[in-house]
Design an enzyme around this catalytic site. Structure first.
Site, PDB file in Angstrom:
ATOM      1  N   ARG A 192       0.818  -1.205   0.000  1.00 30.20           N
ATOM      2  CA  ARG A 192       0.000   0.000   0.000  1.00 30.20           C
ATOM      3  C   ARG A 192       0.855   1.260   0.000  1.00 30.20           C
ATOM      4  NH1 ARG A 192      -1.933   0.384   4.489  1.00 30.20           N
ATOM      5  NH2 ARG A 192      -1.364  -1.619   5.397  1.00 30.20           N
ATOM      6  N   SER A 197       0.564  -5.161  10.453  1.00 30.66           N
ATOM      7  CA  SER A 197       0.863  -6.069   9.362  1.00 30.66           C
ATOM      8  C   SER A 197       2.020  -7.004   9.724  1.00 30.66           C
ATOM      9  CB  SER A 197       1.213  -5.231   8.136  1.00 30.66           C
ATOM     10  OG  SER A 197       1.305  -6.055   7.023  1.00 30.66           O
ATOM     11  N   ASP A 205      -8.976 -10.332   9.348  1.00 34.34           N
ATOM     12  CA  ASP A 205      -8.375  -8.994   9.285  1.00 34.34           C
ATOM     13  C   ASP A 205      -9.267  -7.806   9.655  1.00 34.34           C
ATOM     14  OD1 ASP A 205      -5.781  -7.710   8.466  1.00 34.34           O
ATOM     15  OD2 ASP A 205      -7.040  -6.676   7.004  1.00 34.34           O
ATOM     16  N   LYS A 247      -2.062 -11.952  12.739  1.00 29.95           N
ATOM     17  CA  LYS A 247      -3.531 -12.001  12.786  1.00 29.95           C
ATOM     18  C   LYS A 247      -4.060 -13.179  11.961  1.00 29.95           C
ATOM     19  CE  LYS A 247      -4.163  -7.830  11.216  1.00 29.95           C
ATOM     20  NZ  LYS A 247      -2.742  -7.469  11.141  1.00 29.95           N
ATOM     21  N   THR A 248      -3.628 -13.250  10.712  1.00 28.13           N
ATOM     22  CA  THR A 248      -4.130 -14.305   9.836  1.00 28.13           C
ATOM     23  C   THR A 248      -3.613 -15.668  10.299  1.00 28.13           C
ATOM     24  OG1 THR A 248      -4.210 -12.770   7.985  1.00 28.13           O
ATOM     25  CG2 THR A 248      -4.204 -15.103   7.433  1.00 28.13           C
ATOM     26  N   ARG A 286       1.272 -12.496  -1.379  1.00 24.20           N
ATOM     27  CA  ARG A 286      -0.020 -12.671  -0.707  1.00 24.20           C
ATOM     28  C   ARG A 286      -0.915 -13.664  -1.430  1.00 24.20           C
ATOM     29  NH1 ARG A 286      -1.461  -9.608   4.153  1.00 24.20           N
ATOM     30  NH2 ARG A 286       0.221  -8.101   4.343  1.00 24.20           N
ATOM     31  N   HIS A 322      -9.158  -3.560  13.307  1.00 19.36           N
ATOM     32  CA  HIS A 322      -8.160  -4.232  12.474  1.00 19.36           C
ATOM     33  C   HIS A 322      -7.704  -5.471  13.238  1.00 19.36           C
ATOM     34  CE1 HIS A 322      -4.050  -4.197  10.222  1.00 19.36           C
ATOM     35  NE2 HIS A 322      -4.941  -4.891   9.561  1.00 19.36           N
ATOM     36  N   LYS A 326      -8.369  -2.172   1.787  1.00 22.73           N
ATOM     37  CA  LYS A 326      -8.130  -1.306   2.926  1.00 22.73           C
ATOM     38  C   LYS A 326      -8.821   0.056   2.760  1.00 22.73           C
ATOM     39  CE  LYS A 326      -6.110  -3.439   6.321  1.00 22.73           C
ATOM     40  NZ  LYS A 326      -5.487  -4.673   6.009  1.00 22.73           N
TER      41      LYS A 326
END
Ligand SMILES: Nc1ncnc2c1ncn2[C@@H]1O[C@H](COP(=O)(O)OP(=O)(O)OP(=O)(O)O)[C@@H](O)[C@H]1O
Ligand SMILES: O=C([O-])CC(=O)C(=O)O
Ligand SMILES: [Ca+2]
Ligand SMILES: [Mn+2]
Length: 654
Positions: A172, A354, A373, A358-359, A438, A336, A317
């Site tokens: 991003r 990031s 997410d 989390k994932t 990703r 988030h 996002k």
């Protein structure tokens, strides 16, 4: 029968048993089926494709079909898309037609070419003379074909996922994100130092919007996705994504909630629209533009424009930012975070910047995945905003992350990965294109996904930090004030570059573990979190998924199986009853033992050979926390003065 060298048949010496033919003694056919009912090859091909609903239903939600005719419904749909693509200065929408200009898709779409709408009365430009073909909510298979035929860098990998390239941008661009400032947003949003909302005016937005719309209309075809955000039916948002690449359309197909055919029929007007013209740059002579990339959000118009970046995460996002505005207006907290649920209905949230896990940690074979997410926490409990997951896949291994590994199959978008040119096997360890490789897959590709993706109020709130300094304990139990302190701080430390040997870790502080996406002041979200945690009795935890035994360079990243054991002990409730002692400086409560984790690693000091270096590093990090929090010391968090004071005192003490 065998053949001799001259090609002449000879009778074998011991003949095989005679083959039994039909009893009626007729001629032996090699095919008893009826001949194909087609006069031409084209007719034959037309038989191959059966008319179907143009979308991928998630579940069999019952609903009544609209009573209008199919033709009328298609006309209305195209009219709505034409309106979306209208040039606002020329006051008319483009002529849109459904299907691929190459003809193949069009021949199976339900609209003949005469279904264009709103033909402009005066031809003011060439673009008003042409048709824009609309590829509306195509299926993954159709999008694969589009990508492979027309987009360089699109390939089918050996396991069936679609490998794509996002171009020059592989992550991003937060510095190029602009938000329109107007009378309303001026007062409502968070502006200024530390805020992710860089201002732009309405006029400049319209310049960029026109640029994007003109670019999209100049193409032979555009992709349109009509989908939903938020699994909470009362707070569902309808989104439309107009894009130029099959990759973008498939990415959003996977990441947003997919409507059933019935829901799509009744879709109507979207609540929010994205114009993704990422292949086309913005114009640097335009006011406010500082590079060729611009991601522009206009809350009043409910629109977002993307120019100069093809990184697909920008759409995901960008919509998350919109939710960070819309949901708090309804007293719903946007987060988030990842989220999963145990067999007994215990829900855990996983916050973190990031790359903190989390994932990885919310995808747990023993628990139901609600989402990886983006979530909402309302009075009814939690709901996932998205319909898919977006997993980092650098160094992905089947052993350590089996569910993510298995989710990478047909339908999954693999961004910027490297693969073997012949076998098309993905080389997950290869960082040649980027380290931020990703995989985007629909959530139902995870076998124990909880569909619909909603759950009761969270019991545990886990804050993840990947501490490359190696001084935060692998796990600490937090008081409510400490939870708020660390939530507002939003700390992680990543290592800048890995190529040229050892690099110093750099601390990142990102308020609410997502400063790039929040729209209001961080204390607004923090106050809502505190209130909800208090009301529902949730416990806060700080988990370091980063280094142990020294900083990056001398220590090692905490082994994923150990982190999983720690998380298991939080979920089961066993960690609540452990024996704790307090650390110096950060004042964190750390357990003395956890099943399956070596006790000596629970206090980081034990793992450092150089105790002096440990103390110095600890104080250095504490200093960075203190300095970062200075910006927040003048703010009140919620209505409770006492809590505000406690939060200010809950940081490091030295
Ligand atoms: N102890 C650990 N705990 C968690 N993750 C670990 C650990 N050790 C290594 N990892 C790796 O760190 C990465 C964590 O990335 P993950 O995709 O879970 O991040 P994320 O928080 O979901 O980020 P984003 O918001 O960017 O999607 C994975 O590649 C994972 O394999
Ligand atoms: O948005 C992205 O590109 C990836 C992601 O989840 C994050 O950075 O939090
Ligand atoms: Ca993730
Ligand atoms: Mn994220």
């Amino acid at each position: 029968m065998a053949a001799n060298g001259n090609g002449v048949s000879t009778t074998p010496k011991s003949p095989l048993a005679r083959i039994q033919t039909q009893k009626n003694g007729g001629i032996c056919h090699d095919d008893s089926g009826k001949p194909v009912k087609a006069q031409t090859i084209d007719e034959l091909h037309s038989l191959q494709k059966k008319r179907s609903a143009p979308t991928t239903p998630l579940d069999g939600v019952q609903g009544t079909f609209a009573t209008i005719s199919e033709d009328e419904r298609q006309r209305q749909q195209l009219q709505s898309i034409s309106a979306s693509l209208a040039s606002l200065t020329r006051g008319t929408g483009p002529k849109v037609v459904r299907g691929d200009p190459a003809g193949k898709v069009q021949s199976v779409s339900h609209v003949a070419h005469h279904h264009h709408i709103e033909a402009p009365t005066i031809s003011v430009s060439d673009s008003s003379l042409k048709f824009t073909h609309v590829l509306y909510n195509l299926s993954p298979a159709e999008l694969y074909e589009q990508a492979i035929k027309y987009e360089k860098g699109s390939f089918i990998t050996s396991i069936g996922a679609l490998a794509t390239l996002s171009g020059a941008k592989t992550g991003r661009s937060p510095r190029d994100k602009r938000v329109v400032i107007d009378d309303t947003t001026q007062d409502e949003l968070w502006w200024g130092k530390g805020s992710p909302n860089i201002e732009m005016d309405e006029h400049t937005f319209m310049v960029n919007r026109e640029r994007a719309v003109d670019y999209l209309n100049s193409l032979d075809k555009v992709f349109v996705n009509d989908q939903f955000l938020n699994w909470d039916p009362q707070n569902r948002i309808k989104v439309r994504i107009v894009s130029a690449r099959a990759y973008h359309s498939l990415f959003m197909h996977n990441m947003c909630i997919r409507p059933t055919p019935e829901e799509l029929e009744n879709f109507g007007t979207p609540d929010f629209t994205i114009y993704n013209a990422g292949q086309f740059p913005c114009n640097r002579y335009t006011h406010y533009m500082t590079s060729s990339t611009s991601i522009d959000l206009n809350l009043a118009r409910r629109e977002m424009v993307i120019l100069g970046t093809q990184y697909a995460g920008e759409m995901k996002k960008g919509l998350f930012s919109v939710m960070h505005y819309l949901m708090p207006m309804r007293q719903i907290l946007s987060l988030h975070s990842g989220c999963n649920m145990g067999k007994d209905g215990d829900v855990a949230l996983f916050f973190g910047l990031s790359g903190t896990g989390k994932t990885t940690l919310s995808t747990d074979h023993n628990r139901y995945l609600i989402g990886d997410d983006e979530h909402c926490w309302s009075d009814n409990g939690v709901s996932n905003i998205e319909g898919g997951c977006y997993a980092k896949c650098i160094d992905l291994s089947r052993e350590k992350e089996p569910d993510i590994w298995n989710a990478i199959k047909f339908g999954t978008v693999l961004e910027n990965v490297v693969f073997d040119e012949h076998t098309r096997e993905v080389v997950y360890g290869d960082k040649s294109v980027t380290e931020n490789t990703r995989a985007a897959y629909p959530i139902e590709y995870i076998p124990n996904a909880k569909i619909p993706c909603v759950g009761p109020h969270p019991k545990n709130v886990i804050l993840l930090a990947c501490d490359a300094f190696g001084v935060l304990p692998p796990v600490s139990k937090l008081s409510l004030a400490q939870t708020m302190y660390h939530f507002i701080s939003g700390y992680t430390a990543l290592v800048a570059g890995t190529e040229d040997g050892i690099k110093e870790p750099t601390a990142t502080f990102s308020a609410c573990f997502g400063a790039a996406f929040i729209m209001l002041h961080p204390t607004k979200y923090a106050a809502m979190l505190a209130e909800k945690m208090l009301k529902h009795g949730a416990t806060g935890w700080l988990v370091n998924t980063g280094w142990s035994g020294g900083s990056y360079g001398s220590g090692n990243r905490i082994k994923l199986p150990y982190t999983r054991k720690i998380i298991d002990a939080i979920h089961s409730g066993s960690l609540l009853n452990a024996t704790y002692h307090k650390t110096e400086v950060f004042g964190l409560d750390i357990p003395t033992e956890i099943e399956g984790v070596p006790s000596e690693i629970l206090h980081p000091e034990n793992t450092w050979a150089d105790k002096k270096a440990y103390k110095e590093t600890l104080l250095k990090l504490a200093g960075l926390f203190k300095k970062n929090f200075e910006t927040f010391t003048n703010y009140k968090i919620g209505k409770d003065n006492k809590l505000t004071e406690e939060i200010l005192a809950a940081g490091p003490n030295f």
